[in-house]
Design a protein around this motif. Structure first.
Motif, PDB file in Angstrom:
ATOM      1  N   UNK A  30     -30.853  26.984  48.309  1.00 47.46           N
ATOM      2  CA  UNK A  30     -31.487  27.151  49.768  1.00 47.46           C
ATOM      3  C   UNK A  30     -32.103  25.734  50.142  1.00 47.46           C
ATOM      4  N   UNK A  31     -32.178  24.804  49.162  1.00 49.73           N
ATOM      5  CA  UNK A  31     -32.206  23.431  49.768  1.00 49.73           C
ATOM      6  C   UNK A  31     -31.138  22.624  50.426  1.00 49.73           C
ATOM      7  N   UNK A  32     -29.946  23.509  50.206  1.00 48.58           N
ATOM      8  CA  UNK A  32     -28.748  22.875  50.930  1.00 48.58           C
ATOM      9  C   UNK A  32     -28.023  22.082  49.792  1.00 48.58           C
ATOM     10  N   UNK A  33     -27.976  22.187  48.576  1.00 52.71           N
ATOM     11  CA  UNK A  33     -27.120  21.673  47.688  1.00 52.71           C
ATOM     12  C   UNK A  33     -26.722  22.634  46.682  1.00 52.71           C
ATOM     13  N   UNK A  34     -26.573  22.375  45.481  1.00 54.98           N
ATOM     14  CA  UNK A  34     -26.451  23.066  44.393  1.00 54.98           C
ATOM     15  C   UNK A  34     -26.477  22.230  43.058  1.00 54.98           C
ATOM     16  N   UNK A  35     -26.444  22.778  41.905  1.00 57.42           N
ATOM     17  CA  UNK A  35     -26.700  21.952  40.587  1.00 57.42           C
ATOM     18  C   UNK A  35     -25.721  22.337  39.443  1.00 57.42           C
TER      19      UNK A  35
END
Lengths: 355, 331
Positions: free
Chosen positions: B70-75
């Motif tokens: 949702x914050x525009x990234x991924x982990x």
């Protein structure tokens, strides 16, 4: 300035060593594949041929031959035992050993081939390889052989006919042994299921096929209802075995082809409260499996002898390089055994098991 | 006027979100219906428990992953941080003499620290999430092998730790033998949803995800909030590690690699698109269930493993494609 002097000394020594080797290989070609450089070209005069060793310093005498071994990983003690066996053999012959494997994030044949190709640049006397993929490793084996490097395989076989010798568990025989014990335990009839690692690694494939073929040939009343694969993940094996227990009400036994498969299987039968209902036969060892065998959750397991795999393959390589001894058979069984509650604590079985 | 605009766009967003949720529910219902008809052993109490149990570990990862997406990234490091924290937890209990609650707290702190590293690399050092989390993924993987000395660490029922995931509080309360791991997953789903939906932090995550630059211009300390997003993901990885270790009663350094991909797939299946600015925790829960039901159903039908993999891949592509198309049409 110091570094540059070191470098030029090294370069000089290298050139000398190469010249020396050229002359020597010409003279002693019949003897052994020569050994021009050492794996660790450090600050000292490491670049010695075996023959030069006598003339230079005695500190280098242990570096007469160099064995480069390539395993599949280090996440299991299994690989450590392999390395210990190799080290023991290399110590007997005064050989240098390197033991490499792709790290856990690169558990694949390409990463392994890269390691081997890098090692070939260090001019090893012999390679010991346990490959991820019998077919894909073949060109690398051929390339090494063309370079005059003797190749031995351990644990996993290859599809190349260029290897000098192989030392590993006869996995089909081991699988058949598991099938024999399973058939006996369930009274020669009923449904059994298998959980294995994958469909491409030689070892797991043979452990599965040995079991399946034994059942097909000898036990017409035993039906293998399902075979699934866990990608060496105990959690996936747990899910797979749980679905076996829920899906096949008349299931008599489960055969797990590896440590991770067995660990998930043991957890599944405990979670489902079905200990005693279903005969479990595992493969390999480890604390969880040993515990399950002792407390009766699992009937028993087949174990390989990783120490002997390492020891026999390294010994054969040293014999071949130093004395030109070619193994009588290409494929050699390093042995396996079925351990149960009754024999798990005997010295001969304990020697093969690891925590 | 500007506030009116955002208000209406939030309304439109929530409407879209509702539609997407409905779509995921329908997909799930269709799957359950199909597998129930195809296998008589599918819709049994024990099997439903099995599905939920196997969902709970990757589920925790997917919850954390939702925040980052949702914050525009991924982990990408979530899977191996799961293995590293699991190994650290088992070591803390077995070898370092920590009591179980202290070991669990310690593990969560370690997970948060991995997240902090990711967050600082992304927000302060301006690395792309792909690179930063790929690097930490490798670091965590190596650490897991080092700390475990490359072996399985067997807890052997120490301190009743396996009861955390495997025991059943509900059995004594309502007589249904539902393992705690399922309950824990649901509790954290509720907590995650509250944070994302109701808290300031949640609102900022959506703002940063839809337009980081604009959020920064409007005075938001995007760096700090972004760091917090990855710390949250790290904590969820640690929770996954704790549940994995408890369920297997052992820590396995080899387990976890690749779980981040299952988590991303679940999040996307749940209607949270890669790119940020939209999404929901409940969508992710549905996505996780879709994956779990699919895998279990195919197993119950004894579908060959190679086909299971192919079918899963095709369904992920299909589901996301249909969802995306419907969304662009609406826009």
């Amino acid at each position: 300035m110091k570094a540059s002097r070191k470098l030029s000394t090294l370069a000089l020594l290298l050139t000398a060593a190469m010249l020396f080797t050229l002359v020597f290989t010409a003279c002693t070609k019949a003897n052994t594949p020569a050994e021009p450089t050492e794996p660790k070209a450090d600050t000292t005069a490491a670049d010695t041929t075996p023959e030069q060793t006598d003339e230079t310093s005695d500190t280098e005498s242990t570096d007469s031959i160099y064995i480069a071994a390539f395993s599949k990983g280090f996440q299991h003690k299994f690989y450590v035992s392999e390395q210990e066996g190799m080290q023991a053999a290399c110590d007997e012959y005064g050989a240098t050993l390197t033991f490499e494997a792709p790290d856990a994030s690169n558990q694949n044949i390409n990463a392994q081939i890269e390691l081997i190709e890098a090692a070939l640049g260090r001019n090893p006397s012999a390679l010991l390889i346990a490959s991820f993929d019998a077919t894909a490793i073949a060109p690398t084996i051929e390339q090494a052989t063309e370079q005059g490097v003797a190749v031995f395989t351990f644990d996993n076989t290859s599809n190349s006919d260029k290897i000098v010798g192989h030392y590993g568990t006869d996995c089909k025989a081991a699988g058949a042994l598991a099938a024999e014990k399973m058939a006996e335990a369930i009274g020669y009839e009923g449904e059994v299921a298998i959980v294995s690692i994958d469909q491409v690694s030689n070892g797991p494939v043979d452990r599965r096929d040995g079991f399946v073929e034994y059942m097909e040939a000898n036990c017409p009343n035993i039906k293998i209802v399902d075979i699934q694969y866990n990608a060496d993940d105990a959690l996936k094996s747990l899910d797979i075995c749980t679905s076996y227990l829920l899906n096949y009400e008349n299931l008599k036994g489960i055969y797990a082809c590896s440590q991770s498969c067995s660990e998930g299987m043991i957890q599944a039968i405990e979670e489902q409260d079905r200990v005693g209902d279903v005969v479990l036969i595992g493969f390999d060892s480890g604390a969880i499996m040993q515990n399950a065998v002792r407390n009766g959750t699992m009937l028993g397991a087949i174990t390989q002898d990783p120490y002997m795999m390492g020891y026999l393959s390294a010994k054969a390589a040293c014999e071949y390089v130093l004395n030109g001894v070619v193994p009588e058979e290409v494929i050699n069984d390093s042995g396996s055994v079925f351990y149960t509650k009754d024999n798990i604590d005997t010295p001969e079985v304990q020697k093969m098991l690891y925590e | 006027m500007e506030s009116k605009k955002t208000h209406s766009s939030i309304q439109a967003n929530s409407k879209k979100e509702l539609m997407r949720k409905l779509f995921a529910v329908l997909t799930l219902a269709a799957m359950i219906a199909f597998f129930s008809l195809a296998s008589k052993n599918f819709l049994t109490f024990k099997n439903v428990v099995t599905i939920l149990q196997s969902c709970s570990i990757t589920g925790l990862l997917a919850l954390g992953m939702t925040f980052t997406i949702v914050a525009g990234g991924y982990d990408l490091s979530m899977g191996t941080v799961l293995s590293a924290t699991g190994v650290i937890l088992a070591n803390a209990i077995v070898n370092w003499g920590f009591s179980v609650p202290v070991a669990i707290l310690f593990t969560i702190v370690v997970g948060a620290a991995f997240g902090l590293a990711n967050g600082l690399l992304i927000s302060k050092m301006k690395l792309q999430p792909f690179i930063a989390t790929l690097g930490i993924m490798m670091v965590a993987k190596g650490l897991a092998v080092i700390i475990s000395k490359a072996t399985v660490i067997y807890i052997d029922g120490y301190g009743g730790f396996s009861q955390l995931a495997g025991g059943s509080v509900l059995e004594s309360l309502i007589g249904l033998k539902i393992p705690n791991s399922i309950l824990i997953f649901l509790v954290f789903a509720v907590i995650g949803s509250l944070i994302l939906k109701k808290s300031i932090f949640g609102r900022y995550i959506f703002a940063i995800g839809s337009n980081e630059e604009a959020s920064r211009m409007s005075g938001l300390n995007t760096d700090n909030w972004m760091t917090l997003v990855y710390v949250t993901a790290g904590i969820f990885s640690a929770l996954g590690g704790i549940m994995m270790t408890s369920r297997l009663d052992s820590a396995q350094p080899a387990i976890g690699s690749g779980y981040e991909m299952d988590a991303i797939a679940a999040v996307v299946l749940g209607g949270t698109p890669l790119g940020g600015g939209e999404g929901s925790i409940w969508g992710t829960v549905l996505g996780v269930l879709v994956m779990g039901v699919l895998l279990n159903g195919l197993r119950m039908l004894s579908v060959k493993q190679e086909w299971q993999t192919i079918i899963t891949g095709v369904i992920i592509i299909l589901a996301v494609y249909v969802d995306q198309r419907r969304r662009t049409k609406k826009d």
